[in-house]
Design an enzyme around this catalytic site. Structure first.
Site, PDB file in Angstrom:
ATOM      1  N   ARG A  37      12.003   2.808 -23.666  1.00 28.08           N
ATOM      2  CA  ARG A  37      13.065   2.375 -22.750  1.00 28.08           C
ATOM      3  C   ARG A  37      13.257   0.859 -22.818  1.00 28.08           C
ATOM      4  O   ARG A  37      14.368   0.361 -22.652  1.00 28.08           O
ATOM      5  CB  ARG A  37      12.746   2.815 -21.326  1.00 28.08           C
ATOM      6  CG  ARG A  37      12.907   4.316 -21.107  1.00 28.08           C
ATOM      7  CD  ARG A  37      12.458   4.728 -19.703  1.00 28.08           C
ATOM      8  NE  ARG A  37      13.235   4.093 -18.668  1.00 28.08           N
ATOM      9  CZ  ARG A  37      14.424   4.515 -18.230  1.00 28.08           C
ATOM     10  NH1 ARG A  37      14.977   5.605 -18.773  1.00 28.08           N
ATOM     11  NH2 ARG A  37      15.056   3.893 -17.255  1.00 28.08           N
ATOM     12  N   ASP A  55       4.622   1.438 -16.036  1.00 22.51           N
ATOM     13  CA  ASP A  55       4.962   2.643 -15.284  1.00 22.51           C
ATOM     14  C   ASP A  55       4.578   2.394 -13.834  1.00 22.51           C
ATOM     15  O   ASP A  55       3.391   2.345 -13.492  1.00 22.51           O
ATOM     16  CB  ASP A  55       4.199   3.836 -15.853  1.00 22.51           C
ATOM     17  CG  ASP A  55       4.540   5.147 -15.150  1.00 22.51           C
ATOM     18  OD1 ASP A  55       5.183   5.094 -14.075  1.00 22.51           O
ATOM     19  OD2 ASP A  55       4.144   6.207 -15.662  1.00 22.51           O
ATOM     20  N   ASN A  81      14.308  -3.548  -7.722  1.00 21.38           N
ATOM     21  CA  ASN A  81      15.363  -2.559  -7.895  1.00 21.38           C
ATOM     22  C   ASN A  81      14.828  -1.161  -8.235  1.00 21.38           C
ATOM     23  O   ASN A  81      15.453  -0.160  -7.916  1.00 21.38           O
ATOM     24  CB  ASN A  81      16.306  -3.036  -9.008  1.00 21.38           C
ATOM     25  CG  ASN A  81      17.288  -1.968  -9.435  1.00 21.38           C
ATOM     26  OD1 ASN A  81      18.329  -1.781  -8.817  1.00 21.38           O
ATOM     27  ND2 ASN A  81      16.960  -1.246 -10.505  1.00 21.38           N
ATOM     28  N   TYR A 152      12.200  10.554   0.341  1.00 18.45           N
ATOM     29  CA  TYR A 152      12.928   9.404  -0.196  1.00 18.45           C
ATOM     30  C   TYR A 152      13.370   8.487   0.947  1.00 18.45           C
ATOM     31  O   TYR A 152      13.233   7.256   0.858  1.00 18.45           O
ATOM     32  CB  TYR A 152      14.144   9.890  -0.983  1.00 18.45           C
ATOM     33  CG  TYR A 152      15.003   8.783  -1.531  1.00 18.45           C
ATOM     34  CD1 TYR A 152      14.637   8.086  -2.681  1.00 18.45           C
ATOM     35  CD2 TYR A 152      16.194   8.423  -0.911  1.00 18.45           C
ATOM     36  CE1 TYR A 152      15.418   7.061  -3.190  1.00 18.45           C
ATOM     37  CE2 TYR A 152      16.995   7.410  -1.412  1.00 18.45           C
ATOM     38  CZ  TYR A 152      16.610   6.732  -2.553  1.00 18.45           C
ATOM     39  OH  TYR A 152      17.393   5.722  -3.044  1.00 18.45           O
ATOM     40  N   LYS A 156      12.542   4.427   1.518  1.00 20.45           N
ATOM     41  CA  LYS A 156      13.570   3.397   1.637  1.00 20.45           C
ATOM     42  C   LYS A 156      13.449   2.640   2.965  1.00 20.45           C
ATOM     43  O   LYS A 156      13.802   1.455   3.035  1.00 20.45           O
ATOM     44  CB  LYS A 156      14.954   4.028   1.488  1.00 20.45           C
ATOM     45  CG  LYS A 156      15.235   4.565   0.090  1.00 20.45           C
ATOM     46  CD  LYS A 156      15.325   3.463  -0.966  1.00 20.45           C
ATOM     47  CE  LYS A 156      14.093   3.256  -1.786  1.00 20.45           C
ATOM     48  NZ  LYS A 156      14.269   2.208  -2.827  1.00 20.45           N
ATOM     49  N   VAL A 183      26.439   5.196  -5.257  1.00 17.01           N
ATOM     50  CA  VAL A 183      27.269   4.839  -6.408  1.00 17.01           C
ATOM     51  C   VAL A 183      26.968   5.754  -7.592  1.00 17.01           C
ATOM     52  O   VAL A 183      25.885   6.338  -7.690  1.00 17.01           O
ATOM     53  CB  VAL A 183      27.035   3.363  -6.812  1.00 17.01           C
ATOM     54  CG1 VAL A 183      27.530   2.443  -5.711  1.00 17.01           C
ATOM     55  CG2 VAL A 183      25.572   3.093  -7.106  1.00 17.01           C
TER      56      VAL A 183
END
Length: 255
Positions: A37, A55, A81, A152, A156, A183
Site C-alpha cells: 500500500r 499496521d 486520519n 464504531y 469516534k 462522503v
C-alpha cells in the site's frame, strides 16, 4: 511551508488531504498499512516527502511508527486520519483487543503520546460519535478485550474525548476533532450523500491556516464550522478515565 504527517493516507480522505497540502506547497509524509500500500500511495501522491508503514491494529507497530516519525524531525501538524469501520464484530488482533478499538482509539493515543509534540493536532471523528457510549467502564481492560463490545460510534467518541483532553492539557498546541461528513470514499460507500471536497478541506485548513478561526483548540468542526458534539467529551473526569485506560492497556503515558 509546513511539515505534516497524515495517518491512513494511502487512500480516501487522507490521500486527498495530502494532495491538497502538497499542492499548497507543504511537505507531507504519508502513512500506509504495509509496503504494498505504501508503494501505491507514493505513486498516487506525487511530491510526498516519504511514506511510513505500520499496521495500526498492532500496538507494537504503532509504537514503532512513532519512532519512525520522530526520526524525520519535528512536524508542524499531525492529522490522525486512519480508521476502520467494516470489521467483524468479533475481529480481534493478536494483542487480544478489538481491532476497531486498537486502530480508531488506541493508535491516535499512542501516536499523540510518542510523536514529538507538533503545533497542531487534528483527530478525525464522525457524526456517529453522538451515538457513542460515554460509559468508559465498558472499555477493554489490559489485553482482556476479547469479549468487549466496542462500536464504531464508541471509538469516534474516544477520538473527540482525546482531542478535548489534549486541548486541556497541552495549552501550547491547537488540538481539534473533525467530522468530515458521510462522503463517498471506500469507507463511506459510493452512495454517501456528502461532498467529497468538503470532506478533507477542514483537516487541511486546521493543519496550516493562519486564520484566527483555525488557530483554536478544543473544538469539534464540520465543514470548517464549529459543530455540536457529545458534552461528555468535555468532561475532565471522562477524559482522565479514558487516558488512564489507554495508559493501562498500552503502557504509554501521556506526559
Amino acid at each position: 511551508m509546513a511539515r505534516i504527517f497524515i495517518t491512513g493516507s494511502a487512500d480516501g480522505l487522507g490521500q486527498l488531504a495530502a494532495k491538497a497540502l502538497i499542492k499548497q506547497g507543504h511537505q507531507v509524509v504519508l502513512h500506509a498499512r504495509n509496503a504494498e500500500r505504501a508503494k501505491r500511495a507514493f505513486d498516487k501522491v506525487p511530491g510526498a516527502g516519504d511514506v511510513l508503514t505500520a499496521d495500526l491494529s498492532s500496538i507494537d507497530e504503532t509504537k514503532a511508527l512513532a519512532s519512525k516519525v520522530n526520526a524525520l524531525g519535528k512536524f508542524d501538524a499531525v492529522i490522525h486520519n486512519a480508521g476502520v469501520y467494516q470489521v467483524s464484530r468479533n475481529s480481534v488482533h493478536a494483542d487480544g483487543l478489538p481491532v476497531l478499538f486498537v486502530v480508531n482509539s488506541l493508535a491516535p493515543y499512542i501516536l499523540t503520546c510518542l510523536i514529538q509534540k507538533p503545533e497542531r493536532l487534528i483527530y478525525l471523528s464522525s457524526g456517529m460519535h453522538l451515538q457513542g457510549d460515554p460509559n468508559l467502564d465498558r472499555l477493554p481492560v489490559g489485553t482482556q478485550g476479547r469479549n468487549s463490545h466496542v462500536t464504531y460510534s464508541d471509538t469516534k467518541l474516544h477520538d473527540v474525548i482525546l482531542s478535548m483532553a489534549i486541548a486541556r492539557k497541552w495549552t501550547d498546541v491547537f488540538a481539534n476533532a473533525v467530522d468530515p461528513g458521510w462522503v463517498p470514499t471506500k469507507m463511506g460507500g459510493a452512495g454517501a450523500p456528502d461532498n467529497i471536497e468538503k470532506g478533507f478541506q477542514t483537516q487541511v485548513w486546521l493543519a496550516v491556516s493562519n486564520e484566527p478561526e483555525a488557530r483554536v483548540s478544543g473544538y469539534y468542526f464540520h465543514h470548517k464550522r464549529q459543530a455540536h458534539y457529545l458534552p461528555a467529551a468535555k468532561d475532565a473526569g471522562a477524559q482522565e478515565q479514558f487516558l488512564a485506560r489507554c495508559e493501562q492497556i498500552t503502557g504509554v503515558l501521556l506526559q
